[in-house]
Design an enzyme around this catalytic site. Structure first.
Site, PDB file in Angstrom:
ATOM      1  N   GLU A 177       8.925  -2.631  -7.473  1.00  0.00           N
ATOM      2  CA  GLU A 177       8.565  -1.241  -7.804  1.00  0.00           C
ATOM      3  C   GLU A 177       9.517  -0.631  -8.832  1.00  0.00           C
ATOM      4  O   GLU A 177      10.112   0.429  -8.618  1.00  0.00           O
ATOM      5  CB  GLU A 177       8.536  -0.393  -6.525  1.00  0.00           C
ATOM      6  N   GLU A 368       1.572  -5.673  -1.898  1.00  0.00           N
ATOM      7  CA  GLU A 368       1.827  -4.744  -0.790  1.00  0.00           C
ATOM      8  C   GLU A 368       0.614  -3.849  -0.599  1.00  0.00           C
ATOM      9  O   GLU A 368       0.137  -3.224  -1.551  1.00  0.00           O
ATOM     10  CB  GLU A 368       3.033  -3.832  -1.073  1.00  0.00           C
TER      11      GLU A 368
HETATM   12  C1  BGP Z   1       7.186   0.094  -0.795  1.00  0.00           C
HETATM   13  C2  BGP Z   1       8.386  -0.785  -0.694  1.00  0.00           C
HETATM   14  C3  BGP Z   1       8.594  -1.441   0.596  1.00  0.00           C
HETATM   15  C4  BGP Z   1       8.008  -0.724   1.764  1.00  0.00           C
HETATM   16  C5  BGP Z   1       6.727  -0.021   1.569  1.00  0.00           C
HETATM   17  C6  BGP Z   1       6.296   0.915   2.673  1.00  0.00           C
HETATM   18  O1  BGP Z   1       7.496   1.138  -1.625  1.00  0.00           O
HETATM   19  O2  BGP Z   1       8.381  -1.773  -1.695  1.00  0.00           O
HETATM   20  O3  BGP Z   1       9.925  -1.839   0.687  1.00  0.00           O
HETATM   21  O4  BGP Z   1       8.752  -0.482   2.827  1.00  0.00           O
HETATM   22  O5  BGP Z   1       6.731   0.701   0.367  1.00  0.00           O
HETATM   23  O6  BGP Z   1       7.092   2.053   2.672  1.00  0.00           O
HETATM   24  P1  BGP Z   1       7.782   2.614   3.962  1.00  0.00           P
HETATM   25  O7  BGP Z   1       8.594   1.509   4.511  1.00  0.00           O
HETATM   26  O8  BGP Z   1       8.610   3.755   3.501  1.00  0.00           O
HETATM   27  O9  BGP Z   1       6.680   3.033   4.861  1.00  0.00           O
END
Ligand code: BGP
Length: 469
Positions: A177, A368
């Site tokens: 990201e 993701e």
């Molecule tokens: C993305 C990241 C992850 C992750 C996910 C969910 O931005 O790459 O590392 O955790 O989001 O976010 P969160 O864990 O804050 O719910």
């Protein structure tokens, strides 16, 4: 003329994704150094400590102990028929201080064993080189990516792991990201501001250093791993204009461009012409060295990995901020939100994949996508997470529609197939997993693993190559 595709391709990659710092724990074991996530007490969205405080609870220090339990966890992933598993190498396990002359053999050995285990269980490792894990020493001593020296340190690290794992890892991602440099530069690039400085200047200068590092890493990658693929990774949850008022539409396009600029540089190989306007408006003057632009032009990414969780809307002149799920503005009245305010929008995924493929014409990988929810264990000791099944079903349907639209998609790695520490908030209560981990926000619990209802459902989806829904 290309033929209409009505099914997921046979070689489609299905699996799950985690990040080292959110899962491994063992934060100082086997010679590991501190990294930026070691100081996240409440996640990337909140203040982080550069000095680790005694007696303060940092959830990443133990996380879910994947470091010691990965065999048990990967056995469960194998039961779900995964053929790919995404995680990161924590840079500070390999170079504990970031600027060390030689790598830490114990750290290298750990990832050797981990990748062997994935391969043994039928999973292709998909490896992120930097997932919010910049060694803390580089932040303290050099100011992290604001300093051009970071390019050399990163390159040294990349060469080390490319050489070591070239026969095991065929798919790589550079910076997780990277466009979060705009709104969360502390986590994304280890950037902390000094009083009174032009923050935009620092962000774009540091990002430029990361772009050069990305291209130099790709240059070395082409020599060391000629038959493997390397991608960039952007947070691309989308944003719609709140209304059809032209000002809403125009300003939304401008906001989106600020994210896409990162893809434009790393995929098209040049700063798009609109960058000059953005920098002029922000009073930014990025220092480049001769040869930087040529390098960026020559060494671009093979594929684009994206995270997609939700959409939001933007109203002209209204505040807009970023968190781990993507940019966030005015709530959309047409779609529902999770308890964390993330608005669920499967059609938005199809929209986004089409938008990106139209622009870049290279393969996309959804690395993701997932649902963070509160999960309850019932009287029978079971977890019926039907909401998670619905979320995935609808997003996978959207994915299939995008394939029919002609978009080239390599795979889908569901975010957080096992409950892990939230990157945004540091909570354990925000659970994504098909596998429940007995651990709470205060760090209490046995760490035992338990299958949720979604476990069997996802196993079946993967077995059927997504064609059963
Ligand atoms: C993305 C990241 C992850 C992750 C996910 C969910 O931005 O790459 O590392 O955790 O989001 O976010 P969160 O864990 O804050 O719910």
């Amino acid at each position: 003329m290309k033929k209409l595709k009505t099914e997921f391709p046979k070689n489609f990659m299905w699996g799950g994704a985690i990040a080292a710092n959110q899962a491994e724990g063992a934060y100082l074991e086997d010679g590991k150094g501190l990294d930026i996530s070691s100081g996240f007490a409440n996640g990337i969205k909140h203040e982080h400590d550069i000095e680790i405080q005694k007696d303060k609870y940092y959830p990443t220090h133990d996380a879910i102990d994947f470091y010691h339990r990965y065999k048990e966890d990967l056995a469960l992933m194998e039961e779900m028929n995964f053929n790919v598993f995404r995680t990161s190498i924590n840079w500070s396990r390999i170079f504990p201080n970031g600027d060390d002359e030689t790598p830490n053999e114990a750290g290298l050995k750990y990832y050797d064993d981990l990748f062997d285990e994935m391969i043994k269980r039928g999973m292709e490792p998909l490896i992120t080189l930097s997932h919010y894990e910049t060694p803390l020493n580089l932040v303290k001593k050099y100011g992290s990516w604001r300093n051009r020296k970071l390019i050399d340190f990163f390159l040294n690290y990349c060469e080390t792991v490319f050489n070591r794992y070239k026969d095991k890892v065929k798919y790589w991602l550079t910076f997780n990201e990277i466009n979060n440099m705009r709104r969360m530069p502390g986590g994304a690039g280890g950037i902390f501001f000094e009083e009174g400085e032009n923050q935009q200047q620092v962000i774009y200068q540091a990002s430029h250093h990361m772009f050069v590092a990305n291209s130099l890493a790709i240059k070395r990658f082409r020599e060391i791993c000629p038959n493997s693929k390397i991608g960039c990774m952007l947070s691309l949850s989308n944003v719609y204009p709140h209304t059809c008022k032209p000002e809403d539409v125009f300003e939304t396009m401008e906001l989106r461009r600020r994210s896409l600029m990162f893809g434009d540089v790393m995929i098209r190989g040049y700063y798009p012409s609109y960058t000059a306007r953005i920098w002029a408006d922000e009073g930014v003057e990025v220092q480049m060295e001769p040869g930087d632009e040529e390098l960026i032009r020559c060494y671009t990414c093979d594929f684009l990995g994206i995270s997609y969780y939700r959409t939001s809307t933007h109203e002209y002149g209204q505040p807009f901020y970023g968190d781990t799920g993507g940019d966030q503005g005015t709530p959309n009245p047409y779609i529902e939100a999770t308890p964390w305010g993330w608005q669920i929008d499967p059609l938005g995924l199809r929209f986004t994949l089409n938008e990106l493929y139209d622009r870049y014409q290279i393969p996309l990988f959804v690395v993701e996508n997932g649902l963070g929810q509160v999960d309850e264990i019932d009287d029978q000791g079971e977890i019926h997470d039907d909401y998670r099944i619905d979320y995935i079903k609808n997003h996978v349907k959207a994915l299939k529609e995008a394939i029919k639209d002609g978009v080239d998609i390599m795979g889908y790695t569901y975010w957080g197939p096992i409950d892990i520490v939230s990157a945004g908030t540091g909570e354990m209560a925000k659970r994504y997993g098909f596998i429940y981990v007995d651990r709470d926000n205060e760090g209490k619990g046995t760490m035992d693993r338990k299958k949720k209802a979604s476990f069997e459902w996802y196993a079946d989806l993967v077995k059927n190559n997504g064609n059963n829904i």
